[in-house]
Design a protein around this motif. Structure first.
Motif, PDB file in Angstrom:
ATOM      1  N   LYS A  85       0.834  -1.205   0.000  1.00 24.27           N
ATOM      2  CA  LYS A  85       0.000   0.000   0.000  1.00 24.27           C
ATOM      3  C   LYS A  85       0.870   1.257   0.000  1.00 24.27           C
ATOM      4  O   LYS A  85       1.928   1.295   0.618  1.00 24.27           O
ATOM      5  CB  LYS A  85      -0.907   0.007   1.233  1.00 24.27           C
ATOM      6  N   GLN A  86       0.371   2.283  -0.693  1.00 25.80           N
ATOM      7  CA  GLN A  86       1.032   3.589  -0.663  1.00 25.80           C
ATOM      8  C   GLN A  86       0.276   4.437   0.354  1.00 25.80           C
ATOM      9  O   GLN A  86      -0.855   4.836   0.114  1.00 25.80           O
ATOM     10  CB  GLN A  86       0.988   4.225  -2.060  1.00 25.80           C
ATOM     11  N   THR A  87       0.889   4.695   1.500  1.00 24.55           N
ATOM     12  CA  THR A  87       0.180   5.397   2.562  1.00 24.55           C
ATOM     13  C   THR A  87       0.377   6.905   2.459  1.00 24.55           C
ATOM     14  O   THR A  87       1.440   7.376   2.077  1.00 24.55           O
ATOM     15  CB  THR A  87       0.654   4.909   3.941  1.00 24.55           C
ATOM     16  N   ASP A  88      -0.690   7.626   2.803  1.00 17.57           N
ATOM     17  CA  ASP A  88      -0.660   9.092   2.847  1.00 17.57           C
ATOM     18  C   ASP A  88      -0.090   9.697   1.564  1.00 17.57           C
ATOM     19  O   ASP A  88       0.809  10.538   1.599  1.00 17.57           O
ATOM     20  CB  ASP A  88       0.126   9.572   4.070  1.00 17.57           C
ATOM     21  N   THR A  89      -0.622   9.263   0.455  1.00 20.26           N
ATOM     22  CA  THR A  89      -0.141   9.763  -0.836  1.00 20.26           C
ATOM     23  C   THR A  89      -1.301  10.188  -1.720  1.00 20.26           C
ATOM     24  O   THR A  89      -2.437   9.689  -1.593  1.00 20.26           O
ATOM     25  CB  THR A  89       0.667   8.701  -1.604  1.00 20.26           C
ATOM     26  N   LEU A  90      -1.000  11.110  -2.600  1.00 18.35           N
ATOM     27  CA  LEU A  90      -1.927  11.546  -3.639  1.00 18.35           C
ATOM     28  C   LEU A  90      -1.201  11.480  -4.975  1.00 18.35           C
ATOM     29  O   LEU A  90      -0.059  11.929  -5.084  1.00 18.35           O
ATOM     30  CB  LEU A  90      -2.429  12.965  -3.369  1.00 18.35           C
ATOM     31  N   GLN A  91      -1.856  10.908  -5.967  1.00 17.27           N
ATOM     32  CA  GLN A  91      -1.245  10.780  -7.285  1.00 17.27           C
ATOM     33  C   GLN A  91      -2.213  11.266  -8.354  1.00 17.27           C
ATOM     34  O   GLN A  91      -3.335  10.786  -8.464  1.00 17.27           O
ATOM     35  CB  GLN A  91      -0.848   9.332  -7.567  1.00 17.27           C
ATOM     36  N   ARG A  92      -1.768  12.245  -9.119  1.00 18.63           N
ATOM     37  CA  ARG A  92      -2.565  12.755 -10.236  1.00 18.63           C
ATOM     38  C   ARG A  92      -2.232  11.974 -11.494  1.00 18.63           C
ATOM     39  O   ARG A  92      -1.136  11.433 -11.636  1.00 18.63           O
ATOM     40  CB  ARG A  92      -2.299  14.245 -10.440  1.00 18.63           C
ATOM     41  N   PHE A  93      -3.187  11.963 -12.426  1.00 11.97           N
ATOM     42  CA  PHE A  93      -2.968  11.276 -13.693  1.00 11.97           C
ATOM     43  C   PHE A  93      -3.822  11.926 -14.774  1.00 11.97           C
ATOM     44  O   PHE A  93      -4.762  12.673 -14.486  1.00 11.97           O
ATOM     45  CB  PHE A  93      -3.298   9.772 -13.577  1.00 11.97           C
ATOM     46  N   ILE A  94      -3.485  11.628 -16.023  1.00  7.63           N
ATOM     47  CA  ILE A  94      -4.237  12.153 -17.155  1.00  7.63           C
ATOM     48  C   ILE A  94      -4.259  11.099 -18.256  1.00  7.63           C
ATOM     49  O   ILE A  94      -3.301  10.347 -18.429  1.00  7.63           O
ATOM     50  CB  ILE A  94      -3.632  13.483 -17.670  1.00  7.63           C
ATOM     51  N   PHE A  95      -5.370  11.003 -18.951  1.00  8.17           N
ATOM     52  CA  PHE A  95      -5.492  10.087 -20.077  1.00  8.17           C
ATOM     53  C   PHE A  95      -4.932  10.773 -21.320  1.00  8.17           C
ATOM     54  O   PHE A  95      -5.293  11.914 -21.634  1.00  8.17           O
ATOM     55  CB  PHE A  95      -6.960   9.724 -20.315  1.00  8.17           C
ATOM     56  N   ASP A  96      -4.072  10.091 -22.043  1.00  5.45           N
ATOM     57  CA  ASP A  96      -3.490  10.675 -23.252  1.00  5.45           C
ATOM     58  C   ASP A  96      -4.482  10.726 -24.411  1.00  5.45           C
ATOM     59  O   ASP A  96      -4.408  11.618 -25.259  1.00  5.45           O
ATOM     60  CB  ASP A  96      -2.250   9.881 -23.685  1.00  5.45           C
ATOM     61  N   ASP A  97      -5.415   9.758 -24.453  1.00  8.68           N
ATOM     62  CA  ASP A  97      -6.314   9.654 -25.603  1.00  8.68           C
ATOM     63  C   ASP A  97      -7.772   9.913 -25.255  1.00  8.68           C
ATOM     64  O   ASP A  97      -8.672   9.560 -26.021  1.00  8.68           O
ATOM     65  CB  ASP A  97      -6.183   8.256 -26.232  1.00  8.68           C
ATOM     66  N   ALA A  98      -8.020  10.499 -24.104  1.00  7.22           N
ATOM     67  CA  ALA A  98      -9.397  10.770 -23.679  1.00  7.22           C
ATOM     68  C   ALA A  98      -9.431  12.080 -22.896  1.00  7.22           C
ATOM     69  O   ALA A  98      -8.435  12.467 -22.285  1.00  7.22           O
ATOM     70  CB  ALA A  98      -9.916   9.619 -22.815  1.00  7.22           C
ATOM     71  N   PRO A  99     -10.587  12.770 -22.889  1.00  8.62           N
ATOM     72  CA  PRO A  99     -10.681  14.058 -22.183  1.00  8.62           C
ATOM     73  C   PRO A  99     -10.895  13.869 -20.686  1.00  8.62           C
ATOM     74  O   PRO A  99     -11.905  14.298 -20.125  1.00  8.62           O
ATOM     75  CB  PRO A  99     -11.897  14.707 -22.847  1.00  8.62           C
ATOM     76  N   VAL A 100      -9.941  13.228 -20.038  1.00 14.53           N
ATOM     77  CA  VAL A 100     -10.106  12.864 -18.633  1.00 14.53           C
ATOM     78  C   VAL A 100      -8.807  13.120 -17.866  1.00 14.53           C
ATOM     79  O   VAL A 100      -7.726  12.734 -18.313  1.00 14.53           O
ATOM     80  CB  VAL A 100     -10.480  11.373 -18.481  1.00 14.53           C
TER      81      VAL A 100
END
Length: 290
Positions: free
Chosen positions: A2-17
């Motif tokens: 588990k990754q504790t006390d973490t926040l990870q952002r992400f983006i889709f390369d081929d979708a508007p998300v």
């Protein structure tokens, strides 16, 4: 692992998300160690804490996000603060809470949801809307759509051990295939609370979107912190005015203030109050009363 006390952002390369995933462990335990919350209030507060971290991650401003629910039922107030240094604090006020109460039952009729943005520079911004939905995720989705015109999908959960959440937001047209939004949203809805609490963020994203091109940003560490201080409490007392504060000294011998967020106690005696107002305000009020 588990990754504790973490926040990870992400983006889709081929979708508007775009999106973010958060897990709070020690941060959440720091909140729970300072006050005993009934389980229904605890779970709502934990979900709010995860949501505040997620929403703050996608804001392009340097300042504090304050999320508040003002209820008319057993839950009177729930407040989360998310700061630009990725620290959070939380508190709630409640009356008698029925075991297993739903969020609408906790809040009663006429509850309001408030988000305040306090930038380091410039004027604060505040949005207020009525709460609509059966749970916090639905209420926040409706809030974002009404106040920000932003399609949002939230999965939130919390228990006595951890608080966690997944956020998806639709980007403007022109970024990838428009069908990518309903696709990403549908897959997110298959995520269970147990998975969100037990799996690492990278595992969750792989399980949901292993067939998609998803670009991950570096994980950020989150922590609990309270910015209360003797000086801040003194500033609050100044706002109350010398006569009122001196009156408390005459009646009780001291002014005692407990921080709602961390339970730190601050005590001001007669000398402290006189120094605060830079005059013998206690003597002046004593003489005036005689």
């Amino acid at each position: 692992m588990k990754q504790t006390d973490t926040l990870q952002r992400f983006i889709f390369d081929d979708a508007p998300v775009r999106g973010a995933i958060v897990r709070l462990d020690d941060t959440w335990q720091a909140v729970l160690s300072r006050r005993h919350y009934p389980a229904p209030v605890r779970d709502v507060l934990g979900q709010m804490m995860a949501a505040a971290a997620l929403l703050a991650a996608n804001l392009k401003f340097d300042g504090t996000l304050i999320m508040q629910i003002h209820g008319k039922g057993a839950l009177k107030l729930a407040v989360i603060e998310s700061n630009p240094d990725r620290t959070l604090r939380a508190t709630a006020k409640w009356d008698d809470v029925a075991e297993g109460a739903s969020l609408p039952q906790l809040l009663g009729e006429g509850a309001q949801f408030v988000i305040t943005l306090e930038p380091k520079e410039g004027q604060p911004w505040q949005g207020i809307v009525a709460l609509e939905g059966e749970n916090l995720a639905q209420m926040l989705e409706n809030y974002m759509l009404r106040s920000e015109q932003l399609d949002t999908k939230l999965i939130l959960t919390a228990d006595a051990g951890s608080a966690a959440g997944l956020l998806l937001q639709r980007l403007p047209d022109g970024h990838g295939d428009a069908e990518g939004w309903p696709h990403a949203k549908m897959l997110a809805e298959t995520l269970s609370s147990q998975e969100l609490l037990e799996l690492a963020g990278t595992e969750i994203l792989h399980r949901l979107y292993h067939d998609d091109e998803v670009r991950l940003f570096d994980a950020e560490t989150l922590a609990f912190a309270c910015n209360c201080s003797q000086e801040r409490v003194g500033d609050m007392l100044k706002m109350l005015g010398g006569e009122e504060v001196a009156g408390v000294i005459l009646e009780q011998g001291s002014v005692e203030i407990n921080c709602e967020f961390c339970n730190q106690q601050y005590v001001f005696d007669e000398d402290d109050v006189n120094a605060l107002f830079q005059m013998d305000v206690v003597h002046a009020v004593r003489e005036a009363r005689h």
